[in-house]
Design an enzyme around this catalytic site. Structure first.
Site, PDB file in Angstrom:
ATOM      1  N   ASP A 184      -0.212   2.001   8.419  1.00 32.95           N
ATOM      2  CA  ASP A 184      -1.081   1.374   9.110  1.00 32.95           C
ATOM      3  C   ASP A 184       0.098   1.611  10.566  1.00 32.95           C
ATOM      4  O   ASP A 184      -1.219   0.956  11.707  1.00 32.95           O
ATOM      5  CB  ASP A 184      -1.431   0.123   8.982  1.00 32.95           C
ATOM      6  CG  ASP A 184      -2.249  -0.332   7.830  1.00 32.95           C
ATOM      7  OD1 ASP A 184      -2.457   0.521   7.179  1.00 32.95           O
ATOM      8  OD2 ASP A 184      -1.860  -1.523   7.600  1.00 32.95           O
TER       9      ASP A 184
ATOM     10  N   ARG B  27       0.668  -4.949  -5.736  1.00 35.74           N
ATOM     11  CA  ARG B  27       0.423  -5.841  -5.085  1.00 35.74           C
ATOM     12  C   ARG B  27       0.619  -6.927  -5.986  1.00 35.74           C
ATOM     13  O   ARG B  27       0.921  -7.299  -6.598  1.00 35.74           O
ATOM     14  CB  ARG B  27      -0.520  -6.575  -4.311  1.00 35.74           C
ATOM     15  CG  ARG B  27      -0.665  -4.668  -3.365  1.00 35.74           C
ATOM     16  CD  ARG B  27      -1.525  -5.886  -2.763  1.00 35.74           C
ATOM     17  NE  ARG B  27      -2.559  -4.498  -1.494  1.00 35.74           N
ATOM     18  CZ  ARG B  27      -1.866  -4.092  -0.111  1.00 35.74           C
ATOM     19  NH1 ARG B  27      -0.584  -4.506   0.427  1.00 35.74           N
ATOM     20  NH2 ARG B  27      -2.113  -2.788  -0.238  1.00 35.74           N
TER      21      ARG B  27
ATOM     22  N   ARG C 262      -5.840  -2.451   8.526  1.00 32.65           N
ATOM     23  CA  ARG C 262      -5.962  -3.639   8.255  1.00 32.65           C
ATOM     24  C   ARG C 262      -5.828  -4.404   9.868  1.00 32.65           C
ATOM     25  O   ARG C 262      -6.740  -3.662  10.602  1.00 32.65           O
ATOM     26  CB  ARG C 262      -3.901  -4.617   8.327  1.00 32.65           C
ATOM     27  CG  ARG C 262      -4.316  -5.568   7.354  1.00 32.65           C
ATOM     28  CD  ARG C 262      -2.878  -5.521   7.274  1.00 32.65           C
ATOM     29  NE  ARG C 262      -2.954  -4.897   5.696  1.00 32.65           N
ATOM     30  CZ  ARG C 262      -2.876  -5.095   4.137  1.00 32.65           C
ATOM     31  NH1 ARG C 262      -3.909  -6.418   3.828  1.00 32.65           N
ATOM     32  NH2 ARG C 262      -2.450  -4.432   3.070  1.00 32.65           N
TER      33      ARG C 262
ATOM     34  N   THR D 168       3.987   2.610   5.621  1.00 30.19           N
ATOM     35  CA  THR D 168       2.456   2.128   5.702  1.00 30.19           C
ATOM     36  C   THR D 168       1.832   3.403   6.096  1.00 30.19           C
ATOM     37  O   THR D 168       2.137   3.356   7.709  1.00 30.19           O
ATOM     38  CB  THR D 168       2.558   0.543   6.361  1.00 30.19           C
ATOM     39  OG1 THR D 168       1.258   0.565   6.425  1.00 30.19           O
ATOM     40  CG2 THR D 168       3.323   0.300   7.242  1.00 30.19           C
TER      41      THR D 168
ATOM     42  N   GLY E 253       0.486  -1.386  -0.029  1.00 30.86           N
ATOM     43  CA  GLY E 253       0.300  -0.148   0.044  1.00 30.86           C
ATOM     44  C   GLY E 253       0.789   1.015   0.036  1.00 30.86           C
ATOM     45  O   GLY E 253       1.268   1.347   0.691  1.00 30.86           O
TER      46      GLY E 253
ATOM     47  N   ASP F  66       1.579  -0.589  11.709  1.00 29.39           N
ATOM     48  CA  ASP F  66       1.577  -1.718  11.859  1.00 29.39           C
ATOM     49  C   ASP F  66       3.235  -2.710  12.607  1.00 29.39           C
ATOM     50  O   ASP F  66       2.960  -3.995  12.115  1.00 29.39           O
ATOM     51  CB  ASP F  66       1.074  -2.470  11.791  1.00 29.39           C
ATOM     52  CG  ASP F  66       0.576  -2.758   9.812  1.00 29.39           C
ATOM     53  OD1 ASP F  66       1.685  -2.185   9.768  1.00 29.39           O
ATOM     54  OD2 ASP F  66       0.249  -3.873   9.170  1.00 29.39           O
TER      55      ASP F  66
ATOM     56  N   ASP G  31       4.644  -4.723   6.379  1.00 25.55           N
ATOM     57  CA  ASP G  31       6.304  -5.842   6.723  1.00 25.55           C
ATOM     58  C   ASP G  31       5.393  -7.040   5.065  1.00 25.55           C
ATOM     59  O   ASP G  31       6.721  -8.142   5.665  1.00 25.55           O
ATOM     60  CB  ASP G  31       5.372  -6.732   7.734  1.00 25.55           C
ATOM     61  CG  ASP G  31       3.363  -6.727   7.318  1.00 25.55           C
ATOM     62  OD1 ASP G  31       3.074  -6.673   6.439  1.00 25.55           O
ATOM     63  OD2 ASP G  31       2.757  -7.539   8.359  1.00 25.55           O
TER      64      ASP G  31
HETATM   65  N1  ADP Z   1       6.033 -14.361   1.763  1.00 22.95           N
HETATM   66  C1  ADP Z   1       6.662 -13.415   0.759  1.00 22.95           C
HETATM   67  N2  ADP Z   1       7.788 -13.630   0.369  1.00 22.95           N
HETATM   68  C2  ADP Z   1       8.051 -12.935  -0.588  1.00 22.95           C
HETATM   69  N3  ADP Z   1       7.727 -11.962  -1.443  1.00 22.95           N
HETATM   70  C3  ADP Z   1       6.226 -11.521  -0.502  1.00 22.95           C
HETATM   71  C4  ADP Z   1       6.237 -12.142   0.434  1.00 22.95           C
HETATM   72  N4  ADP Z   1       4.958 -11.177   1.516  1.00 22.95           N
HETATM   73  C5  ADP Z   1       4.660 -10.023   0.847  1.00 22.95           C
HETATM   74  N5  ADP Z   1       5.049 -10.196  -0.452  1.00 22.95           N
HETATM   75  C6  ADP Z   1       6.147  -9.066  -1.144  1.00 22.95           C
HETATM   76  O1  ADP Z   1       5.773  -7.579  -1.096  1.00 22.95           O
HETATM   77  C7  ADP Z   1       3.945  -7.876  -1.481  1.00 22.95           C
HETATM   78  C8  ADP Z   1       4.081  -5.843  -0.620  1.00 22.95           C
HETATM   79  O2  ADP Z   1       2.882  -6.912   0.511  1.00 22.95           O
HETATM   80  P1  ADP Z   1       1.264  -6.566   1.161  1.00 22.95           P
HETATM   81  O3  ADP Z   1       1.547  -7.515   2.321  1.00 22.95           O
HETATM   82  O4  ADP Z   1       1.290  -6.607   0.057  1.00 22.95           O
HETATM   83  O5  ADP Z   1       1.739  -5.203   1.558  1.00 22.95           O
HETATM   84  P2  ADP Z   1       2.501  -4.517   3.203  1.00 22.95           P
HETATM   85  O6  ADP Z   1       4.555  -4.812   2.215  1.00 22.95           O
HETATM   86  O7  ADP Z   1       2.720  -3.005   2.623  1.00 22.95           O
HETATM   87  O8  ADP Z   1       2.339  -5.327   3.704  1.00 22.95           O
HETATM   88  C9  ADP Z   1       3.557  -8.513  -1.801  1.00 22.95           C
HETATM   89  O9  ADP Z   1       2.683  -8.352  -2.832  1.00 22.95           O
HETATM   90  C10 ADP Z   1       4.569  -9.354  -2.451  1.00 22.95           C
HETATM   91  O10 ADP Z   1       4.716  -9.155  -4.042  1.00 22.95           O
HETATM   92  O1  FBP Z   2      -5.213  -1.350  -1.468  1.00 20.84           O
HETATM   93  P1  FBP Z   2      -5.713  -2.309  -1.129  1.00 20.84           P
HETATM   94  O2  FBP Z   2      -5.061  -3.734  -1.357  1.00 20.84           O
HETATM   95  O3  FBP Z   2      -7.129  -2.573  -1.007  1.00 20.84           O
HETATM   96  O4  FBP Z   2      -4.899  -2.635   0.294  1.00 20.84           O
HETATM   97  C1  FBP Z   2      -6.098  -1.739   1.480  1.00 20.84           C
HETATM   98  C2  FBP Z   2      -4.914  -2.435   2.283  1.00 20.84           C
HETATM   99  O5  FBP Z   2      -4.101  -1.787   2.312  1.00 20.84           O
HETATM  100  C3  FBP Z   2      -3.670  -0.626   3.865  1.00 20.84           C
HETATM  101  O6  FBP Z   2      -4.549   0.839   3.357  1.00 20.84           O
HETATM  102  C4  FBP Z   2      -1.746  -0.180   4.050  1.00 20.84           C
HETATM  103  O7  FBP Z   2      -2.175  -1.741   4.175  1.00 20.84           O
HETATM  104  P2  FBP Z   2      -0.337  -1.933   3.581  1.00 20.84           P
HETATM  105  O8  FBP Z   2      -0.050  -0.742   4.053  1.00 20.84           O
HETATM  106  O9  FBP Z   2      -0.120  -3.170   4.797  1.00 20.84           O
HETATM  107  O10 FBP Z   2       0.020  -2.336   2.299  1.00 20.84           O
HETATM  108  C5  FBP Z   2      -4.476  -1.157   4.972  1.00 20.84           C
HETATM  109  O11 FBP Z   2      -4.673  -0.464   5.943  1.00 20.84           O
HETATM  110  C6  FBP Z   2      -5.302  -1.330   3.761  1.00 20.84           C
HETATM  111  O12 FBP Z   2      -6.169  -2.682   5.149  1.00 20.84           O
END
Ligand code: ADP
Ligand code: FBP
Length: 319
Positions: free
Chosen positions: A128, A73, A172, A126, A12, A130, A104
C-alpha cells in the site's frame, strides 16, 4: 549484546518480503548471530511456531512472491495476555530481539513488545505504501507494475469496444497505488480517498473524456470508496457509454518482486541487523532520498502521510 534474533512477516504479504528475510538471515550469520524464523507472524510467535534458521532455508527465496515464512492477521495480539505468552516463548528459546516485516498494524504490535522489554526493529512490508516515514515500502513497486500491466490489457479491450472501464485497485486508504497507476496508464478519471470524486463527478469526467474523442475511458478508483458494479450501471444509464467494472483484487499482492523491491528489501534487511547490533530498538527502517534511516516506531505509526497535491497536479497535467 544480542545473540539470537527472530524474524517474522505479518499482515498483508508483499513481494520482496522473502528478499528481506534472506538478507536478515545472511547478515545475521555474517555477524555471528543466530537467526530464527517465526512462521505465521504474531500467531506463530504466540504459539512458539519458530525454528533456528539454516542457510539453506533462505537459498533462492529472494525472487519469490508471498512470504515463505507465511503471514497472518491475528487480532488477538492486541491483548496483553496474548503478547505475554509470545514473550514467554521467545524467552524459553533465549531470543533477544525480533525483526518484524509488515505494515502499520504489525508496527504497533512490535512497539507493544518493545514496551514489554523485547528489542524490536520494523521493516515496511506492504503493497500500500502507506507508511509515512519511508518514501517506499517493500512490495509497492511490484504491485504497481502488476496494476499497470493489467490496466494496459484492460485498455486494449476497452478501446476495441468503445467503452469505459472502472478499475478498482488496492491500497486501503492510501491512494499511492491508484495515483501512480493513473499517471503510468493515462487513465482519464481518478478517485482516491485523498481526492474522492462524487459519483456525479465521475460521470461528468467520463462524459468529458468521451467528448474529447476517447474511445476507451479508464476510471481508476481506490478500494472501499464505491460499489463499482453499481457505479458502472449508473454511468451507462446516465451517459450511454457502455461501462464495465473490474476489481483487480489479490493478483496485485502476488508475483515475483521487481529488482527494485528485491534491492530495497535486501538493503533494509542488512541495515536492520546492523542497527540491532548497534543497540537500536523500537525503531522502523525507512528509505528517504535513497538513504536508509531509522525512526521511533510509534512516531512512525502516528505520522501523517505526506500531502499528495503535487502528484495529483502532475496527473492532471499529463492525462
Ligand atoms: N494495536 C495492536 N496491538 C498489537 N498488535 C497489533 C495491533 N494492531 C495490529 N497488530 C498485529 O499486527 C498484525 C498485522 O496488522 P494488520 O493491520 O492486519 O496488517 P499490517 O501490519 O499490514 O498493517 C495484526 O493481525 C495483529 O497481530
Ligand atoms: O488480505 P486481506 O485481509 O483481505 O486484506 C486486504 C488488504 O490488504 C492489503 O492488500 C495490504 O494491506 P496491509 O499490507 O496493510 O496488510 C490492502 O491493500 C487491502 O485492503
Amino acid at each position: 549484546m544480542i545473540k539470537k534474533i527472530a524474524i517474522l512477516t505479518s499482515g498483508g504479504d508483499s513481494p520482496g518480503m522473502n528478499s528481506a528475510v534472506r538478507a536478515i538471515v545472511n547478515t545475521a550469520f555474517k555477524k555471528g548471530l543466530e537467526p530464527y524464523l517465526v512462521y505465521e507472524g504474531y500467531l506463530g510467535l504466540t504459539n512458539g511456531n519458530f525454528k533456528k534458521a539454516e542457510k539453506s532455508d533462505v537459498k533462492l527465496i529472494g525472487s519469490l512472491g508471498g512470504t515463505v515464512i507465511y503471514s497472518a492477521r491475528f487480532p488477538e495480539f492486541k491483548k496483553v495476555e496474548v503478547r505475554k505468552k509470545a514473550i514467554e516463548k521467545l524467552k524459553e528459546e533465549g531470543i533477544d530481539a525480533l525483526v518484524t516485516i509488515g505494515g502499520d498494524g504489525s508496527y504497533i504490535g512490535a512497539s507493544k513488545l518493545t514496551e514489554m522489554g523485547i528489542k524490536t526493529i520494523g521493516l515496511p512490508g506492504t503493497i500500500d505504501n502507506d507508511i509515512a516515514s519511508t518514501d517506499y515500502t517493500i512490495g509497492f513497486h511490484t504491485a504497481l507494475d502488476t496494476i499497470v500491466r493489467s490496466i494496459d490489457q484492460i485498455r486494449e479491450t476497452t478501446e476495441s469496444h468503445n467503452r469505459a472501464t472502472i478499475v478498482e485497485v488496492m491500497g486501503r486508504f492510501c491512494g499511492d497505488l491508484a495515483i501512480h497507476a493513473a499517471i503510468a496508464t493515462g487513465a482519464q478519471v481518478l478517485s482516491t480517498s485523498e481526492r474522492k470524486l462524487t459519483e456525479e463527478e465521475i460521470i461528468k469526467e467520463s462524459q468529458k473524456a468521451r467528448k474529447e474523442g476517447n474511445r476507451s475511458i479508464i476510471i481508476i478508483v481506490s478500494e472501499y470508496l464505491y460499489d463499482v458494479n453499481a457505479l458502472a450501471k449508473k454511468i451507462e444509464a446516465e451517459t450511454n457509454i457502455e461501462t464495465r467494472a473490474t476489481i483487480l483484487g489479490y493478483p496485485q499482492r502476488g508475483g515475483r518482486p521487481t529488482a527494485e523491491d528485491r534491492i530495497l528489501a535486501g538493503r533494509m534487511g542488512a541495515f536492520a541487523v546492523e542497527k540491532l547490533i548497534e543497540g537500536e530498538t523500537g525503531v522502523a527502517v525507512n528509505i528517504v532520498n535513497n538513504k536508509l534511516t531509522t525512526k521511533d516506531i510509534m512516531e512512525v505509526v502516528s505520522m501523517n502521510r505526506p500531502n499528495k497535491d503535487e502528484l495529483f497536479k502532475q496527473y492532471d497535467l499529463i492525462k
